[in-house]
Structures are given as C-alpha cells and as structure tokens.
Design a protein around this motif. Structure first.
Motif, mmCIF file in Angstrom:
data_model
loop_
_atom_site.group_PDB
_atom_site.id
_atom_site.type_symbol
_atom_site.label_atom_id
_atom_site.label_comp_id
_atom_site.label_asym_id
_atom_site.label_seq_id
_atom_site.Cartn_x
_atom_site.Cartn_y
_atom_site.Cartn_z
ATOM 1 N N SER A 48 0.831 -1.206 0.000
ATOM 2 C CA SER A 48 0.000 0.000 0.000
ATOM 3 C C SER A 48 0.865 1.255 0.000
ATOM 4 C CB SER A 48 -0.894 0.012 1.240
ATOM 5 O OG SER A 48 -0.101 0.233 2.407
ATOM 6 N N ASP A 88 -9.598 12.198 4.869
ATOM 7 C CA ASP A 88 -10.260 10.915 5.103
ATOM 8 C C ASP A 88 -11.304 11.062 6.196
ATOM 9 O OD1 ASP A 88 -8.576 9.617 3.255
ATOM 10 O OD2 ASP A 88 -7.011 9.450 4.777
ATOM 11 N N GLU A 92 -14.105 5.617 7.407
ATOM 12 C CA GLU A 92 -13.351 4.945 6.354
ATOM 13 C C GLU A 92 -12.145 4.207 6.932
ATOM 14 O OE1 GLU A 92 -14.436 8.098 2.750
ATOM 15 O OE2 GLU A 92 -12.450 8.113 3.668
ATOM 16 N N PHE A 93 -11.400 4.894 7.802
ATOM 17 C CA PHE A 93 -10.227 4.217 8.375
ATOM 18 C C PHE A 93 -10.669 3.087 9.289
ATOM 19 C CE2 PHE A 93 -6.584 3.411 11.036
ATOM 20 C CZ PHE A 93 -5.546 3.454 10.119
ATOM 21 N N LEU A 96 -11.179 0.182 7.180
ATOM 22 C CA LEU A 96 -9.902 -0.418 6.767
ATOM 23 C C LEU A 96 -9.323 -1.260 7.896
ATOM 24 C CD1 LEU A 96 -7.568 -0.688 4.757
ATOM 25 C CD2 LEU A 96 -6.599 1.420 5.720
ATOM 26 N N LEU A 123 -14.684 1.068 3.012
ATOM 27 C CA LEU A 123 -13.477 0.275 2.824
ATOM 28 C C LEU A 123 -12.940 0.397 1.406
ATOM 29 C CD1 LEU A 123 -11.400 -1.833 3.643
ATOM 30 C CD2 LEU A 123 -13.111 -3.604 3.176
ATOM 31 N N ILE A 126 -11.309 3.987 0.787
ATOM 32 C CA ILE A 126 -9.991 4.249 1.391
ATOM 33 C C ILE A 126 -8.945 3.268 0.870
ATOM 34 C CG2 ILE A 126 -10.274 2.802 3.464
ATOM 35 C CD1 ILE A 126 -8.962 5.180 5.019
ATOM 36 N N ALA A 127 -9.360 2.037 0.559
ATOM 37 C CA ALA A 127 -8.421 1.082 -0.023
ATOM 38 C C ALA A 127 -7.950 1.552 -1.391
ATOM 39 C CB ALA A 127 -9.073 -0.294 -0.130
ATOM 40 N N PHE A 132 -4.460 -0.265 -1.421
ATOM 41 C CA PHE A 132 -4.560 -1.637 -0.942
ATOM 42 C C PHE A 132 -5.297 -2.401 -2.043
ATOM 43 C CE2 PHE A 132 -3.959 0.636 3.017
ATOM 44 C CZ PHE A 132 -3.292 -0.247 3.854
ATOM 45 N N THR A 135 -7.393 -5.629 -1.318
ATOM 46 C CA THR A 135 -8.511 -5.266 -0.434
ATOM 47 C C THR A 135 -9.568 -4.490 -1.199
ATOM 48 O OG1 THR A 135 -7.006 -5.175 1.466
ATOM 49 C CG2 THR A 135 -9.124 -4.059 1.697
ATOM 50 N N GLU A 136 -9.121 -3.582 -2.051
ATOM 51 C CA GLU A 136 -10.057 -2.811 -2.868
ATOM 52 C C GLU A 136 -10.888 -3.723 -3.763
ATOM 53 O OE1 GLU A 136 -9.979 0.295 -6.672
ATOM 54 O OE2 GLU A 136 -8.125 -0.147 -5.574
#
Length: 371
Positions: A48, A88, A92-93, A96, A123, A126-127, A132, A135-136
C-alpha cells in the motif's frame, strides 16, 4: 464581549477509537477527530501507499532528507504527535482497520445478504486511495454481490444515499460489474417512480447517459406540475424535460407509420407484401382504437414512447408465437396482402426487440437544452 477581544476557538481534543485503539499497537493515526493505534506491519500490507511512506528507500541520504525522515518517524509515536490523514473520514479508516484485523468468519459475512454495505463502501474508497489493491478488489466484489442479490425496494432496500455512493465508487474505481449492479438498481427505482430527481443528478454528474435518459423520461411522465415543484431540479433540467416531452410526442405520432426495418428470410420471395403485412400489424397495434387487444395504447400517455414500443413488441411476440387470435390486418390502410412469410415471423420479432433497445439507448438524445 468587549470590542477588540480576540475570539478563541474551542478545539475539542481527539478521542481514542473504542475498537481500533489497540494497546500494543505501535503507530497512532488521527483521522478527523479520532485517534487510531494500530500495528505498522498491518498498514504496509498489500504494498500500500503506507509501505512507501514508512520505507527508508523513499528518501535520499542527504542531510535535509535525513532530518525530514526523523521528523516523519517521530509522528505516530504518541497521541500528542499522531500521523494525520487529511481528507479521510474516521468511518473509512475504521472500515480499513476492520478489514485488516477481522477474523475469517467476520469477513465471510460480507459476502452475504447480511453485509454492511456502507462499511464496504468506506473500505473500498480508502483502499483505493491508499492502494490496498487486493482489499479494494475484494470490497468491490462484495459490494457487487450484495447489490446484485438484494432487492431494490421493500424492507431490503438500501438507502438511496448508499446507492449514490456505490455508483460514484464504481466510476472512481473503474469497476464495471459494480456500475452495472448500481444502474440496474436505479432502473428498478425509476420504474417505481422513486428517487427520480436524485437519479438525474447522479447520472448527469457521472455521465451515465443511458441512466440519464431513463431518469429524464421517468420524470417527464410525472407531469409538469411535478417538474416545477421539485426543488432538486434546476431551470436547465426543466427546459430539457419540456424539450423531451415535445420531441417524444412527435415521435409517438409518427410511430404507427414507422415500423422497424424488416429483413427477410432467404426463402421469402414476396418481400414487399411481407413487409406490408408487418407494417400493418405494427400500425394496428399502435393506432388509437376503442376496445380489443390494441385498445391498450389508449391507456398510455401521449409521450410514452418506450411503453408504446414495448407494447408493440409484446403483441408481435404473441402474434409470432401463436398466442393470440389472428388479427384482422386487412382493414389497415395500405396493408395489401396481409400474410407474412412464416420464416420472416421470428425476424419481425427480433426487429421489434431491437426497436425497444434502440429507444432505451437513445432516450437521452431527445432531452436537449433547446426546445
């Protein structure tokens, strides 16, 4: 308060997240007004952006960069000096961190109808921002599955604002399966007459032309009293609705005399008469007439082009499949010999289906800014 006294803003100190302020974590981050304490090793997963941020390789070895690096490393070591993630949202975090720390059973729920789609939206966003990648893609796939399987109305319907967000997300991440699932859900909402002005705004902003055409069309059918009173529509959009109403009325007036272009089976040796018979069938369905099968056209609004071509397609289908009695086409002006060639019947049905698709694809073009 006396004149000239400076105003001191009361800044609320950040608070620790109740779940993801982990006691043995080694990196503190502040997102909005929330502090998160997590393990740096978790943040550098998936190559990331955080991996680059924390890497010594990101810096050259001159004096200024060494100083900058030491200052950066000092950030995140305490609540008083956290790494601040600007732009952000705490939700959102938090999403994650959930993805990074959850157990397999918790993750598995997100691939079912019980998923928290708003959490997945946070998710995926932010990914995407911090790259990421796996993850995205997982979050986008889970969202697509959720919105493909959940109903668009009733108790299982997500809030319209969530639908707006997944539509935006599908464009941001260039993920076509999610975009298709979102548009399908918008189409069902429009069919129910719901969230029409919102759909117009979203489709215009994201340049979703087919959805935009259907949204304008749905609003047009509500009538001018609704257009003029809806606070979410601006003056330009109302002009487009007026333009579309005028254009579609003209098209509907011409529709009975403009059947779809008919190609013929190679065995058809009387193409002209076959074409006339199809034209007579098309005209009979779409000509305003009291009673009978074709009287359904009278129930439709004068500008409801899509409903009229869909009606015509359904009657042609029933005629081709032998599910309705033989219609008397001889009374239609210009019909001539009214029997179609047997092998041209499925071709006529395909032409009618193509006409429906054509109208759906090009609806937006009739809603121009100029009346």
């Amino acid at each position: 308060m006396m004149a000239g006294t400076p105003i001191v803003e009361d800044e609320t100190p950040p608070t620790r997240d109740t779940t993801y302020y982990i006691s043995d974590g080694n990196t503190v981050l502040q997102v909005e007004n929330t502090l998160f304490r997590v393990h740096r090793s978790m943040l550098v997963k998936d190559k990331s952006t955080f991996d680059s941020m924390f890497s010594l390789d990101a810096y050259t070895q001159n004096t200024e960069d060494v100083v900058a690096l030491s200052n950066f490393i000092a950030e995140g070591e305490s609540d008083e000096n956290p790494i601040r993630l600007h732009g952000d949202k705490a939700d959102e975090f938090r999403a994650l961190a959930w993805a990074l720390y959850s157990l397999p059973a918790e993750i598995a729920v997100s691939m079912t109808i019980q998923a928290n789609d708003l959490q997945l939206i946070h998710l995926a966003r932010i990914a995407h921002k911090y790259q990421f990648r796996s993850t995205e893609m997982w979050a986008l796939s889970a969202l697509t599955q959720f919105h493909s399987n959940s109903p668009a109305s009733g108790g299982g319907s997500p809030p319209v604002q969530n639908l707006v967000q997944i539509t935006e997300l599908s464009i941001l991440c260039e993920y076509e399966p999610l975009r298709n699932a979102a548009v399908a859900k918008w189409n069902r909402l429009l069919g129910e007459g719901r969230a029409v002005a919102v759909a117009i705004g979203v489709a215009e902003r994201l340049n979703l032309r087919k959805l935009l055409g259907l949204a304008y069309y749905s609003m047009m059918l509500k009538g001018r009293e609704v257009w003029d009173s809806d606070p979410q529509l601006n003056a330009r959009q109302r002009v487009r609705l007026l333009s579309g109403h005028y254009n579609l009325i003209k098209l509907c007036e011409d529709l009975p005399n403009t059947p779809p272009r008919l190609t013929h089976d190679s065995s058809c040796i009387r193409k002209g008469k076959c074409k006339n018979a199809f034209g007579a069938l098309w005209k009979l369905v779409l000509t305003t007439k009291e009673g009978g099968l074709v009287g359904q056209v009278m129930k439709l609004q004068s500008a409801d082009l899509l409903a009229k071509v869909m009606l015509a397609e359904s009657v042609v289908r029933a005629y081709v499949e032998g599910n309705i009695p033989q219609l008397d086409l001889s009374s239609v002006e210009g019909a001539g010999e009214v029997q179609m060639h047997e092998k041209c019947l499925p071709i006529a049905l395909a032409a009618s289906q193509d006409k429906v698709k054509e109208v759906q694809e090009h609806l937006v073009e009739w809603f121009s800014d100029v009346v």
